[in-house]
Motif scaffolding. Structure first.
Motif, PDB file in Angstrom:
ATOM      1  N   GLN A  26       0.837  -1.197   0.000  1.00  0.00           N
ATOM      2  CA  GLN A  26       0.000   0.000   0.000  1.00  0.00           C
ATOM      3  C   GLN A  26       0.880   1.259   0.000  1.00  0.00           C
ATOM      4  OE1 GLN A  26      -2.492   0.157   3.463  1.00  0.00           O
ATOM      5  NE2 GLN A  26      -3.942   1.619   2.580  1.00  0.00           N
TER       6      GLN A  26
ATOM      7  N   SER B 239      -8.336   2.138   1.054  1.00  0.00           N
ATOM      8  CA  SER B 239      -8.034   0.809   0.522  1.00  0.00           C
ATOM      9  C   SER B 239      -7.653   0.979  -0.942  1.00  0.00           C
ATOM     10  CB  SER B 239      -9.234  -0.135   0.635  1.00  0.00           C
ATOM     11  OG  SER B 239      -8.957  -1.348  -0.057  1.00  0.00           O
TER      12      SER B 239
ATOM     13  N   LEU C  14      -7.968  -0.897  -3.235  1.00  0.00           N
ATOM     14  CA  LEU C  14      -8.973  -1.496  -4.107  1.00  0.00           C
ATOM     15  C   LEU C  14      -9.950  -0.460  -4.669  1.00  0.00           C
ATOM     16  CD1 LEU C  14      -9.811  -4.823  -2.229  1.00  0.00           C
ATOM     17  CD2 LEU C  14      -8.803  -4.609  -4.516  1.00  0.00           C
TER      18      LEU C  14
ATOM     19  N   TYR D 204      -7.475   0.551  -7.643  1.00  0.00           N
ATOM     20  CA  TYR D 204      -6.816  -0.487  -8.426  1.00  0.00           C
ATOM     21  C   TYR D 204      -7.533  -1.814  -8.211  1.00  0.00           C
ATOM     22  CZ  TYR D 204      -3.202   3.120  -8.207  1.00  0.00           C
ATOM     23  OH  TYR D 204      -2.521   4.316  -8.288  1.00  0.00           O
ATOM     24  N   GLU D 205      -8.284  -2.245  -9.208  1.00  0.00           N
ATOM     25  CA  GLU D 205      -9.092  -3.461  -9.080  1.00  0.00           C
ATOM     26  C   GLU D 205      -8.239  -4.711  -8.866  1.00  0.00           C
ATOM     27  OE1 GLU D 205     -11.705  -3.926 -12.350  1.00  0.00           O
ATOM     28  OE2 GLU D 205     -12.768  -2.029 -12.036  1.00  0.00           O
ATOM     29  N   ASN D 206      -7.043  -4.725  -9.417  1.00  0.00           N
ATOM     30  CA  ASN D 206      -6.199  -5.924  -9.340  1.00  0.00           C
ATOM     31  C   ASN D 206      -5.259  -5.927  -8.138  1.00  0.00           C
ATOM     32  OD1 ASN D 206      -7.306  -6.884 -11.770  1.00  0.00           O
ATOM     33  ND2 ASN D 206      -5.862  -5.666 -12.987  1.00  0.00           N
ATOM     34  N   TYR D 207      -5.447  -4.971  -7.220  1.00  0.00           N
ATOM     35  CA  TYR D 207      -4.565  -4.892  -6.045  1.00  0.00           C
ATOM     36  C   TYR D 207      -4.746  -6.132  -5.171  1.00  0.00           C
ATOM     37  CZ  TYR D 207      -2.613  -3.187  -1.630  1.00  0.00           C
ATOM     38  OH  TYR D 207      -1.891  -3.045  -0.459  1.00  0.00           O
ATOM     39  N   ARG D 208      -3.641  -6.730  -4.744  1.00  0.00           N
ATOM     40  CA  ARG D 208      -3.707  -7.959  -3.954  1.00  0.00           C
ATOM     41  C   ARG D 208      -3.078  -7.810  -2.550  1.00  0.00           C
ATOM     42  NH1 ARG D 208      -6.991  -8.578  -6.915  1.00  0.00           N
ATOM     43  NH2 ARG D 208      -7.285 -10.141  -8.571  1.00  0.00           N
TER      44      ARG D 208
ATOM     45  N   SER E  20      -4.742  -3.640   3.431  1.00  0.00           N
ATOM     46  CA  SER E  20      -5.132  -2.262   3.726  1.00  0.00           C
ATOM     47  C   SER E  20      -5.111  -2.084   5.238  1.00  0.00           C
ATOM     48  CB  SER E  20      -6.528  -1.953   3.175  1.00  0.00           C
ATOM     49  OG  SER E  20      -6.999  -0.725   3.698  1.00  0.00           O
TER      50      SER E  20
ATOM     51  N   LEU F 101     -16.871  -2.795   0.924  1.00  0.00           N
ATOM     52  CA  LEU F 101     -15.746  -3.650   1.335  1.00  0.00           C
ATOM     53  C   LEU F 101     -15.841  -3.974   2.830  1.00  0.00           C
ATOM     54  CD1 LEU F 101     -12.745  -1.972  -0.555  1.00  0.00           C
ATOM     55  CD2 LEU F 101     -13.862  -4.144  -1.101  1.00  0.00           C
TER      56      LEU F 101
END
Length: 779
Positions: free
Chosen positions: A556, A599, A601, A604-608, A611, A643
């Protein structure tokens, strides 16, 4: 049963049915219904020879329920003679340790055995008086008819004690009592005089307990009798001693509370840890007047200090950068008193009453260094508040990768305050075990309520001189929660868990003995300081505010720093005119930075990665829900609320979610459900719920991403902080350290206009924020 006349049916009382229905049945020769009488004229004739039986058995009953009219007869002539009852007690040599009983009822020269069967056709007896005596004797004797020698035996030691204690008096109320010499020699002796001496030597209490005229060997058996909850003890001489409400009960209570072995009472001298002093003093107070107690000057000083800590001479440190409220000053003095005498303690004030500040005041006074262990979500909160309230103290946060943490821990001096989380402590346990900390404080101590967890085991292995625990919920589910915390602050004080469970927890839970609960209270109360909000209302504003600081996860942080660097690079090469022409773009970039704080997310949708704020928020809500708080949670970002809702589903936390998509009817229904207690958390977006809602059943407000417009933030808070609210409202803001969020908070005081300008939505276009202001936010 029912009684029927010509036009009415009466329901009979149980007593009337029992006494009168047999008579009515006898009058009802047609037997229309069992226990029912159809009114008609009936005459029953009585032979003169039955007059006495009638006067003895039926007339007393009839007089209770009916108006008796007598013509040409005086029944007084036929009343049976008054019974003269006698009871004879003796010790039968053939039956060891047994008291034999015979009982008689005499009518003139005619004498009957009280327990022989009565022939009503030939014997006219005072059954009421004889019955009362029978029932009395049956409480103490086993009746055995037909032996020819006696009618009752008392073989139980307990019944024998009760006979001597109360039975003789009850029998004499009903009959003449005759006892033989052996029984006359049996006694319930007065309680022996108990002398207790208490002194203090270093960390040990010296006790001298003497019971006058008591054989030490018998004292051992007497104490065992107390543990079996017996009312008495029978001496070798055959005499009894009461074990209720006397000096001996003090000896028993001390032997259990201090874990003395009964066999030790042969010596009469004992030693106990100093932390038992208050328990001993309170136990002596409950037995005041039953023992002769001698207390040393040092012991009395210790008890005075523990009982009167509010009047102690401990001064609030002048270097402390805070104005303490009166209850906080008392909390500081209590902590200082515990420290002076070497005791641990549990500061169990309600959430929002400033437990952290009270401990910081103590550390400021002592300046000896400490280890603070807390949930990960509070690590930076401790750092921030310590630097704020005690800027002269050195605070080091033991976080980062393993090498960084090792470096911080190994180079920390004895005067430094180290702060770490429960999880990191477990990983670094070997490093901490090599040090001896002057103070060790665990925050949110309910984290160690289960003694079998690694967190509980880890904190108990760290060497520390003074140990303190902070928690708003010292007992969440079971009494063992309390045992585990005490096992940290003062190991052994509540015994081993096995002994605690058998002697305290199980009897209390099963409600076996109310005295056990009182014993536990006397043990723990001196070392727990708990103030509820309603107890200190005069000292409190009606709204408490608290900022929770968290630090970003590594992935992050990389995203955030990269975006900040790019934005700084763009701005540094621009003129003010170029900046103003693209102002909306840069304000959108600020929003993106804030979303990364919430967060990644959201951007960035692909963040893994993780948070930090999201994880801390869920952890915080779980703790609040366990403590039975009702929560409003606000965010400007509906995706963030979604979320959080998914995380609450996993954690089993009930919630409601209000967004701009809900209709007015749905809003009203959700408000009604929350006010009725159907959910623990209400997730609300700023635009949908910043105004127009009345949610006074909440007592905690969490601003997940505090609005930069303070007025908007206050409007949201006022959903619960309004007329009709009966509780103090605690307002929490969750802020990511070393980000734009923290910068905005610090600038709110210095640059109120800037804080108002950095807003979402349409209002942004109406405000001006300079290029220099934006660069300042990004530092």
């Amino acid at each position: 049963d029912y009684l029927q006349t010509e036009d009415t049916i009466y329901q009979c009382t149980p007593e009337f049915s029992r006494d009168m229905m047999p008579i009515i049945k006898a009058l009802n020769t047609d037997s229309i219904q069992y226990y029912q009488y159809q009114h008609r004229d009936r005459t029953i004739f009585l032979n003169r020879e039955d007059y006495t039986a009638f006067c003895a058995a039926l007339l007393p009953i009839l007089e209770q329920y009916a108006d008796i009219q007598m013509n040409d007869i005086d029944f007084d002539e036929y009343q049976p003679q008054e019974a003269e009852c006698s009871v004879y007690l003796s010790v039968d040599e053939k039956i060891r340790d047994a008291i034999c009983m015979r009982a008689q009822a005499a009518y003139g020269t005619t004498v009957y055995d009280l327990f022989d069967d009565v022939d009503p056709s030939s014997q006219y007896r005072d059954m009421q008086r004889e019955g009362d005596l029978k029932r009395c004797l049956e409480k103490y004797f086993d009746i055995c008819k037909g032996t020819g020698e006696h009618c009752g035996l008392c073989t139980s030691e307990e019944k024998m004690y009760e006979l001597l204690d109360m039975g003789f008096h009850e029998i004499r109320e009903l009959a003449a009592l005759f006892v033989d010499d052996k029984i006359r020699g049996m006694r319930i002796l007065p309680s022996p005089k108990v002398n207790v001496g208490i002194g203090l030597s270093g960390d040990l209490l010296n006790l001298d307990i003497r019971v006058e005229d008591m054989d030490p060997g018998e004292m051992e058996h007497i104490l065992r009798g107390y543990r079996r909850r017996k009312k008495y003890y029978r001496l070798k001489s055959g005499d009894f001693i009461s074990l209720e409400d006397n000096g001996l009960s003090l000896v028993s209570e001390l032997s259990q509370g201090l874990s003395f072995d009964e066999k030790e009472f042969g010596e009469g001298s004992f030693q106990a840890p100093k932390y038992r002093a208050s328990y001993i003093a309170e136990t002596l107070k409950t037995h005041s007047g039953k023992v002769d107690a001698r207390r040393s000057t040092e012991f009395k000083q210790l008890i005075r200090d523990m009982n009167s800590y509010q009047d102690s001479d401990f001064e609030i440190p002048g270097e402390l950068n805070a104005e303490l409220r009166e209850y906080q000053k008392n909390g500081f003095r209590w902590l200082a008193m515990l420290s002076q005498w070497g005791f641990g303690g549990i500061l169990a004030d309600d959430m929002g009453l400033g437990k952290t500040l009270q401990v910081i005041a103590l550390l400021e006074m002592k300046k000896e260094g400490a280890l603070i262990v807390c949930p990960a979500s509070l690590v930076y909160n401790w750092e921030s508040e310590t630097l704020r309230f005690a800027p002269d103290l050195t605070v080091k946060v033991a976080v980062g990768n393993s090498r960084q943490r090792e470096e911080i821990i190994e180079h920390a001096s004895k005067e430094d305050i180290l702060v770490t989380s429960y999880d990191l402590l477990k990983r670094d346990l070997d490093l901490y075990k090599e040090k001896v900390f002057p103070y060790m404080v665990i925050d949110e101590a309910q984290y160690i309520k289960n003694p079998a967890t690694q967190a509980a085991k880890a904190v108990k292995e760290i060497p520390a001189v003074h140990r303190l625990a902070l928690t708003g919920t010292p007992i969440e589910n079971r009494l063992s929660d309390l045992w585990s915390i005490f096992d940290f602050i003062m190991p052994g004080y509540l015994y081993s868990y096995k002994k605690f469970r058998e002697e305290l927890e199980q009897p209390i839970v099963q409600n076996e003995d109310g005295n056990v609960m009182e014993r536990l209270k006397r043990m723990v109360n001196p070392f727990i300081l708990r103030r509820k909000k309603q107890d200190v209302l005069k000292d409190l504003p009606d709204k408490l505010e608290k900022t929770i600081y968290v630090k970003m996860e590594e992935e992050q942080r990389k995203l955030y720093d990269a975006r900040v660097a790019r934005l700084q690079m763009e701005l540094s090469g621009q003129s003010e005119e170029d900046y103003q022409s693209q102002r909306m773009k840069y304000l959108a970039e600020l929003t993106g930075l804030r979303q990364i704080c919430c967060s990644p997310l959201l951007c960035y949708e692909n963040y893994r990665g993780g948070s930090a704020k999201q994880e801390s928020c869920v952890e915080l809500v779980q703790d609040l829900v366990q403590a039975e708080h009702r929560i409003l949670l606000f965010s400007q970002f509906t995706t963030m609320l979604e979320l959080l809702a998914a995380e609450f589903d996993k954690a089993g936390i009930s919630y409601l979610y209000l967004s701009g998509k809900n209709t007015k009817e749905q809003r009203r229904e959700m408000v009604k459900k929350f006010q009725n207690g159907d959910a623990q958390v209400f997730l609300i977006s700023l635009k949908a719920g910043g105004t127009g809602l009345n949610l006074t059943k909440a007592d905690v407000v969490i601003h997940y991403d505090p609005w930069w417009n303070v007025a908007a933030q206050n409007q949201a808070t006022d959903r619960t902080h309004r007329i009709g609210q009966e509780n103090i409202v605690t307002v929490m803001k969750i802020v990511v350290k070393n980000t734009i969020e923290e910068k905005i908070l610090s600038l709110q005081e210095k640059k109120a206009r800037l804080a108002e300008n950095v807003m979402e939505g349409q209002a942004v276009a109406d405000h001006r924020i300079s290029r220099e202001d934006l660069l300042e936010l990004l530092k």
